[in-house]
Design a protein around this motif. Structure first.
Motif, PDB file in Angstrom:
ATOM      1  N   SER A  90       4.597  -1.068   8.305  1.00 33.33           N
ATOM      2  CA  SER A  90       6.044  -1.220   8.409  1.00 33.33           C
ATOM      3  C   SER A  90       6.358  -2.702   8.508  1.00 33.33           C
ATOM      4  N   VAL A  91       7.177  -3.202   7.583  1.00 33.83           N
ATOM      5  CA  VAL A  91       7.499  -4.626   7.527  1.00 33.83           C
ATOM      6  C   VAL A  91       9.016  -4.783   7.505  1.00 33.83           C
ATOM      7  N   GLY A 120       7.517  -6.929  12.375  1.00 32.84           N
ATOM      8  CA  GLY A 120       8.913  -6.555  12.513  1.00 32.84           C
ATOM      9  C   GLY A 120       9.895  -7.691  12.313  1.00 32.84           C
ATOM     10  N   ALA A 121      11.048  -7.552  12.948  1.00 30.00           N
ATOM     11  CA  ALA A 121      12.181  -8.440  12.703  1.00 30.00           C
ATOM     12  C   ALA A 121      11.858  -9.883  13.078  1.00 30.00           C
ATOM     13  N   PHE A 122      12.167 -10.782  12.158  1.00 27.14           N
ATOM     14  CA  PHE A 122      12.031 -12.219  12.371  1.00 27.14           C
ATOM     15  C   PHE A 122      10.593 -12.624  12.706  1.00 27.14           C
ATOM     16  N   VAL A 123       9.649 -11.954  12.073  1.00 24.19           N
ATOM     17  CA  VAL A 123       8.234 -12.323  12.181  1.00 24.19           C
ATOM     18  C   VAL A 123       7.854 -13.132  10.947  1.00 24.19           C
ATOM     19  N   GLU A 124       7.095 -14.208  11.164  1.00 23.44           N
ATOM     20  CA  GLU A 124       6.548 -14.981  10.053  1.00 23.44           C
ATOM     21  C   GLU A 124       5.034 -15.032  10.187  1.00 23.44           C
ATOM     22  N   THR A 125       4.346 -14.806   9.076  1.00 21.01           N
ATOM     23  CA  THR A 125       2.882 -14.864   9.065  1.00 21.01           C
ATOM     24  C   THR A 125       2.421 -15.752   7.927  1.00 21.01           C
ATOM     25  N   LYS A 126       1.245 -16.361   8.125  1.00 22.03           N
ATOM     26  CA  LYS A 126       0.651 -17.190   7.078  1.00 22.03           C
ATOM     27  C   LYS A 126      -0.855 -17.200   7.267  1.00 22.03           C
ATOM     28  N   ASN A 127      -1.590 -16.901   6.213  1.00 25.43           N
ATOM     29  CA  ASN A 127      -3.054 -16.899   6.296  1.00 25.43           C
ATOM     30  C   ASN A 127      -3.504 -16.119   7.525  1.00 25.43           C
ATOM     31  N   ALA A 128      -2.947 -14.921   7.649  1.00 23.98           N
ATOM     32  CA  ALA A 128      -3.198 -14.092   8.832  1.00 23.98           C
ATOM     33  C   ALA A 128      -3.794 -12.762   8.410  1.00 23.98           C
ATOM     34  N   ASP A 129      -4.856 -12.367   9.099  1.00 26.70           N
ATOM     35  CA  ASP A 129      -5.513 -11.087   8.838  1.00 26.70           C
ATOM     36  C   ASP A 129      -5.238 -10.181  10.038  1.00 26.70           C
ATOM     37  N   VAL A 130      -4.354  -9.210   9.831  1.00 21.33           N
ATOM     38  CA  VAL A 130      -3.911  -8.321  10.905  1.00 21.33           C
ATOM     39  C   VAL A 130      -4.542  -6.959  10.665  1.00 21.33           C
ATOM     40  N   GLY A 179       0.802  -1.214   0.000  1.00 22.80           N
ATOM     41  CA  GLY A 179       0.000   0.000   0.000  1.00 22.80           C
ATOM     42  C   GLY A 179       0.837   1.267   0.000  1.00 22.80           C
ATOM     43  N   PRO A 180       0.199   2.401  -0.281  1.00 27.30           N
ATOM     44  CA  PRO A 180       0.906   3.685  -0.258  1.00 27.30           C
ATOM     45  C   PRO A 180       1.557   3.931   1.102  1.00 27.30           C
ATOM     46  N   ASP A 181       2.735   4.545   1.076  1.00 30.34           N
ATOM     47  CA  ASP A 181       3.460   4.982   2.271  1.00 30.34           C
ATOM     48  C   ASP A 181       3.962   3.834   3.148  1.00 30.34           C
ATOM     49  N   ALA A 182       3.854   2.601   2.681  1.00 30.62           N
ATOM     50  CA  ALA A 182       4.378   1.469   3.449  1.00 30.62           C
ATOM     51  C   ALA A 182       5.885   1.362   3.264  1.00 30.62           C
ATOM     52  N   THR A 183       6.558   0.706   4.216  1.00 23.56           N
ATOM     53  CA  THR A 183       7.980   0.404   4.083  1.00 23.56           C
ATOM     54  C   THR A 183       8.168  -1.103   4.246  1.00 23.56           C
ATOM     55  N   VAL A 184       8.980  -1.677   3.369  1.00 27.05           N
ATOM     56  CA  VAL A 184       9.200  -3.126   3.364  1.00 27.05           C
ATOM     57  C   VAL A 184      10.707  -3.355   3.280  1.00 27.05           C
ATOM     58  N   HIS A 185      11.300  -3.750   4.368  1.00 23.98           N
ATOM     59  CA  HIS A 185      12.763  -3.842   4.480  1.00 23.98           C
ATOM     60  C   HIS A 185      13.169  -5.308   4.647  1.00 23.98           C
ATOM     61  N   SER A 186      14.055  -5.794   3.782  1.00 21.64           N
ATOM     62  CA  SER A 186      14.646  -7.135   3.928  1.00 21.64           C
ATOM     63  C   SER A 186      13.571  -8.184   4.201  1.00 21.64           C
ATOM     64  N   THR A 187      12.632  -8.311   3.282  1.00 21.58           N
ATOM     65  CA  THR A 187      11.447  -9.132   3.500  1.00 21.58           C
ATOM     66  C   THR A 187      11.213 -10.072   2.329  1.00 21.58           C
ATOM     67  N   ALA A 214      -0.736  -9.028   1.249  1.00 21.72           N
ATOM     68  CA  ALA A 214      -1.199  -7.648   1.055  1.00 21.72           C
ATOM     69  C   ALA A 214      -0.730  -6.835   2.248  1.00 21.72           C
ATOM     70  N   ILE A 215      -0.046  -5.736   1.970  1.00 23.90           N
ATOM     71  CA  ILE A 215       0.540  -4.879   3.000  1.00 23.90           C
ATOM     72  C   ILE A 215      -0.169  -3.533   2.923  1.00 23.90           C
ATOM     73  N   GLY A 216      -0.783  -3.126   4.019  1.00 21.99           N
ATOM     74  CA  GLY A 216      -1.639  -1.953   3.994  1.00 21.99           C
ATOM     75  C   GLY A 216      -0.906  -0.632   3.977  1.00 21.99           C
TER      76      GLY A 216
END
Length: 463
Positions: free
Chosen positions: A335-336, A355-365, A315-323, A329-331
Motif C-alpha cells: 500500500s503506497v 504512507g502519506a508524505f513518506v519519501e524513500t530513496k535507495n531503500a530496501d523495505v 506488484g499484483p494486488d498493490a495499491t498506489v494512491h497519489s504517488t 519496485a512495489i511488492g
C-alpha cells in the motif's frame, strides 16, 4: 496490439529515412529523436518494423548522427545498421546512400520515413503483400483536404499511373483526394536502376524517391497502390503534430489494454500510458494516472488517482494512491500513498506500507514492514515486519558522504527519531520517540537518546 500476420520476410530490407534536422521543431534535438508516448519518432517506426521479420533494417542518419545511431542501437531491432548521408540532398539521395549497405539475399526494399510514429506492422504488411509477384507498391491515403500533397493518379486497371505534385496539378487532378504517403516497396534491381536515372532538376535541386515511381511506370512496370488509414501514415513535422501523434498512440494502447488484456480504465481522457508500459489483467487505472517508460503494473493492482510512475514495477494486488515513483519496485499487496515519493532504488516488499508524505530513496523495505507517514528512509535496509513511526529520518548524508542505515526485522522506531548513519538498529529492538541515535542498538534492546525533561514551575509568571 496491431501485428503483421506474416512475420517472416528475410528477403526484404527496410530503409528508414532519418537524416533530417526538422527545422519546424525549432529545436537543438534532431527531429527523429523527439519523443512521444514513450519512444522517439524513429523508435516508433523501428518498432513497427520489428514484427515483420525483415532480413535487414538500414537507418539513414545525418543530423546529430551519433545520437541517432545510439538510439537505433538502443531500440535493438534485429538486423539494424546505420549509414551516413553526409549531405542531405533529398529522399532519393538518402536511398542511394543506403543501397551499398544492402546484404546479399535482399530482393526487395521497403522505404519509410523516420518521422511517422503512427505506422503499424499491419499497415506495412499490407504494403508488402500488395507487391507480391510485382515490381513495386506504395502506400496512399485519402484525405478530405489534400491541399499541398502529391496526388496519386491511377490507370484504368487501378495501378499507379503517376504522382503529380499539388503545384503542378491541373484543377481536375487537384480534385483527387488520394495522396502519396511516402512509403514504398520496390524490387531491388528495378530500384537500383531507377535511382541511377533520377536527377535534381527541380525547384529544390534535390533527388526525390517519388521519381522512382515515375520511372517505373514510364518503363511500363506496374506499381500497386494500397490505401492506408490516414492516421497510420501521417508524418510529424512540428511539436503540435508530435503532441497529436502522442494522443493517438496512447489512445491505441489504452484501447488495447482495455479490450485485449482486461484492464479497467476509469477515465481514458486523463490517463496517460506510454506504449512501452505493461499493465496486467484486472488491474485498474484511476483518473490522473501517468505511466511511463518500462513501468509494469501487476494483476489486480490499483494505480491512482493522480499517480505518476516511471520505470516502476507494481506488484499484483498493490495499491498506489497519489504517488510519484521513479525506478522503484512495489511488492505484492503493498500500500503506497497518498502523497508519497518513491525515488530510484526503492524496493518495497510484499504487504508493505509507505504512507502519506513518506519519501524513500535507495531503500530496501522487507515484507510486512511499515512506514506509515511523514518519514524519510534513504540509503537504508528495513527488515521484515519493522515499524517506522511518524517523523523518522534516516540521516544518510553528513555533507560529504552518504552512509547506510540498517533496521532489523520486527524493530520499532518511535516518532520523531533521527538515525545518524552509519547505524544499525537490531532485530526486535525499540527506539524511544524523540531520540537521536548515533550508536548501534543491539537486538531486542531499547534505545533512549534524549535529554531528561526539565520542568520549571511558575517560570511564565516570573517572567
Amino acid at each position: 496490439m496491431d501485428q503483421d500476420p506474416n512475420p517472416e520476410r528475410g528477403d526484404v530490407a527496410a530503409i528508414v529515412l532519418a537524416a533530417g534536422k526538422g527545422t519546424r521543431f525549432r529545436s537543438d534535438v534532431a527531429k527523429v529523436l523527439h519523443r512521444t508516448a514513450g519512444r522517439s519518432l524513429v523508435g516508433h517506426v523501428l518498432e513497427a518494423l520489428r514484427p515483420l521479420g525483415l532480413g535487414q533494417v538500414i537507418v539513414v542518419v545525418g543530423h546529430q548522427r551519433e545520437d541517432v545511431e545510439a538510439e537505433v542501437a538502443a531500440v535493438g531491432v534485429p538486423g539494424s545498421v546505420t549509414v551516413v548521408q553526409g549531405e542531405q540532398r533529398g529522399t532519393g539521395h538518402a536511398v542511394q546512400v543506403a543501397l551499398p549497405a544492402l546484404r546479399e539475399g535482399i530482393d526487395r526494399v521497403v522505404i519509410v520515413p523516420g518521422d511517422t510514429p503512427l505506422l503499424t506492422a499491419a499497415t506495412l504488411g499490407s504494403l508488402l503483400d500488395a507487391a507480391e509477384g510485382g515490381v513495386a507498391a506504395m502506400l496512399t491515403a485519402v484525405l478530405d483536404d489534400p491541399t499541398g500533397y502529391g496526388r496519386v493518379l491511377r490507370d484504368g486497371h487501378g495501378a499507379v499511373d503517376r504522382i503529380v505534385e499539388h503545384r503542378d496539378a491541373t484543377e481536375d487532378e487537384r480534385s483527387v483526394g488520394e495522396i502519396n504517403a511516402g512509403m514504398y516497396l520496390v524490387a531491388r534491381g528495378p530500384l537500383e536502376d531507377a535511382l541511377s536515372r533520377i536527377d535534381d532538376r527541380n525547384v529544390q535541386g534535390e533527388l526525390y524517391v517519388t521519381d522512382v515511381v515515375q520511372i517505373l511506370t514510364g518503363d511500363g512496370q506496374r506499381v500497386a497502390a494500397v490505401v492506408a488509414d490516414e492516421t497510420h501514415v501521417a508524418g510529424v513535422n512540428d511539436r503540435w503534430q508530435l503532441a497529436a501523434a502522442g494522443a493517438v498512440l496512447r489512445d491505441r494502447h489504452l484501447a488495447h489494454l482495455a479490450a485485449e488484456v482486461g484492464v479497467t480504465i476509469d477515465d481514458p481522457a486523463s490517463t496517460h500510458v506510454d506504449v512501452s508500459v505493461r499493465v496486467d489483467r484486472d488491474a485498474r487505472l484511476l483518473p490522473g494516472t501517468i505511466l511511463e517508460g518500462s513501468t509494469v503494473v501487476g494483476e489486480r493492482a490499483v494505480v491512482g488517482p493522480n499517480s505518476h510512475l516511471t520505470d516502476t514495477e507494481v506488484g499484483p494486488d498493490a495499491t498506489v494512491h497519489s504517488t510519484r515513483a521513479d525506478g522503484a519496485a512495489i511488492g505484492r499487496g503493498a500500500s503506497v500513498g497518498p502523497f508519497t515519493h518513491l525515488r530510484a532504488g526503492t524496493r518495497l516488499g510484499a504487504d508493505t506500507k509507505a504512507g502519506a508524505f513518506v519519501e524513500t530513496k535507495n531503500a530496501d523495505v522487507a515484507d510486512g514492514a511499515k512506514v506509515p507517514h511523514l518519514a524519510y528512509v534513504g540509503d537504508a535496509t528495513v527488515g521484515a515486519g519493522a515499524n517506522i513511526a511518524c517523523g523518522v529520518i534516516t540521516v544518510n548524508y553528513d555533507g560529504r558522504t552518504k552512509s547506510h542505515t540498517t533496521i532489523g526485522a520486527g524493530a520499532f522506531v518511535g516518532c520523531d527519531v533521527s538515525l545518524i548513519a552509519p547505524v544499525t538498529v537490531g532485530a526486535d529492538a525499540y527506539v524511544a520517540a524523540g531520540s537521536v541515535v548515533t550508536d548501534d542498538v543491539p537486538d531486542g534492546a531499547l534505545a533512549i537518546a534524549r535529554s531528561r525533561q526539565i520542568t520549571k514551575e511558575g517560570w511564565v509568571g516570573e517572567r
